[in-house]
Motif scaffolding. Structure first.
Motif: not given
Length: 420
Positions: A302-307, A330-331
């Motif tokens: 969710g973080i990798l997609l939404l950020k 993200i990294g």
């Protein structure tokens, strides 16, 4: 006579560089400190009263809208593209109002939940200090790029306690060429900035102790580099796509409203997305050894997609900032995910903290096409150079992976547009 006049020029350049270095560093430290302070306060309050996840972005973006309309000449902040427009034209300069515009708008964007950071706001404000300085005397006109870069280098130095990263960012991203005057002015500016950072005893962004790294992890690092390149392209294309879509919304009030609803929903789902999200990195650094589970997978995915999407919408709906902080965040989560996945399913026995740190550098390198800036910046913000070699390797892999897939960054795309 010739030597005397040259000496006087360098004497004046020295004084101007000292002034630029101090002002840019003071601005950067001030913005950093007040943003951190108020972001923590508002984030804590929003965690207690969830409706504030919607109210805060609405309030912040509305303030920025009215400030831009009535105080800052109704002109949109273009971020680092403004600097390129200035350095590549002999007629254009950064007007002085860009200093308060980016400072204030960057501050309000982040403390009220806009999912970006103050780095680009600092860079443009610092660049404007250099630009204004060169406009004050005729003999400084030919040193416009050098003095703008001096301001930028000092600002980055103050933000991340990294004079090398400051100079490298000015060279790799802004000037893309080096001469003696640029090195001279930038070295003086970052020296002054470093001195101010030392006097103020500015802490490192993430206090981490890295013990070692193993050669058997190099193939895994390389995989992380490729994945970081792919993720950076998603971030870049998200920003470009949502900006192009929000341009179609005629009324700015509607842009603010649409942006607020989407940002609020995303933050309510994943509070880590609030503001610059550095608090999220601190959380995973405190507990790096996590067992892979469905909940873990969904939250990291969710973080990798939404950020990237929420960052893009923050900027498209009027927020001030860029991809600097989002790239680091993200990294970090990408590195955390890769390490946990490898340890769980392949018994790789890699150190998650190392992957978190390397992931930050890799994604930043891919997003801004500046591997050496990313290398020294991340080593500085964790105050440890143990991972120097693997970070360098992965930064180069991630940059060229991203460049192969999509040759532009968010800074360069509109300057040389291509048909997708």
């Amino acid at each position: 006579m010739r030597h005397k006049s040259r000496y006087k020029v360098f004497q004046k350049l020295t004084l101007v560089s000292v002034l630029i270095g101090f002002l840019a560093a003071f601005l950067a430290v001030s913005l950093k400190r007040i943003t951190e302070h108020y972001e923590d306060i508002f984030f804590l309050k929003a965690n207690q009263l969830n409706f504030l996840y919607f109210l805060f972005p609405l309030f912040g973006l509305t303030i920025i809208y009215f400030l831009r309309k009535y105080m800052f000449k109704n002109k949109e902040n273009k971020g680092i593209k403004e600097i390129f427009e200035c350095t590549e034209s002999s007629n254009k300069n950064l007007p002085v109002y860009k200093i308060p515009s980016h400072f204030i708008n960057g501050f309000f964007t982040v403390i009220f939940g806009g999912s970006t950071g103050i780095e680009v706001s600092t860079v443009v404000s610092s660049a404007t200090i250099g630009s204004v300085a060169q406009q004050k005397a005729n003999f400084l006109q030919e040193y416009k790029t050098e003095l703008i870069c001096a301001g930028i280098a000092a600002g980055i130095t103050a933000l991340f306690s990294s004079p090398i990263a400051g100079i490298l960012f000015a060279v790799e991203v802004i000037s893309r060429k080096v001469n003696r005057t640029l090195l001279f002015t930038n070295l003086i500016a970052v020296f002054v900035a470093s001195l101010l950072v030392y006097i103020l005893d500015e802490p490192t962004l993430f206090l981490i102790k890295v013990n070692t790294w193993n050669f058997h992890a190099i193939p895994y690092f390389m995989i992380l580099g490729v994945l970081a390149g792919l993720n950076s392209v998603f971030l870049t294309k998200s920003v470009l796509y949502f900006k192009s879509q929000f341009v179609k919304i005629e009324k700015n009030q509607n842009k603010v409203l649409v942006g607020t609803i989407i940002i609020g929903c995303a933050i309510l789902l994943l509070p880590i997305l609030y503001g610059d999200s550095y608090h999220g990195i601190k959380e995973i650094l405190a507990e790096p050894n996590t067992v892979f589970s469905l909940k873990f997978f969904l939250s990291i995915f969710g973080i990798l997609l939404l950020k990237p999407i929420i960052t893009a919408i923050t900027l498209a709906s009027g927020g001030d900032g860029g991809v600097f902080a989002p790239s680091l965040v993200i990294g970090a989560f990408l590195g955390f995910f890769v390490a946990t996945f490898l340890n769980t399913f392949f018994n790789a026995n890699v150190l998650p903290i190392n992957f978190i740190i390397i992931g930050m550098a890799a994604l930043l390198s891919a997003s801004i096409h500046a591997p050496f800036t990313s290398l020294f910046l991340v080593c500085s913000i964790v105050n440890d150079y143990t991972l120097f070699i693997p970070i360098l390797l992965v930064c180069l892999i991630s940059k060229y992976t991203a460049k192969y897939i999509f040759p532009h960054t968010v800074y360069s795309y509109s300057l040389n547009p291509i048909k997708a």
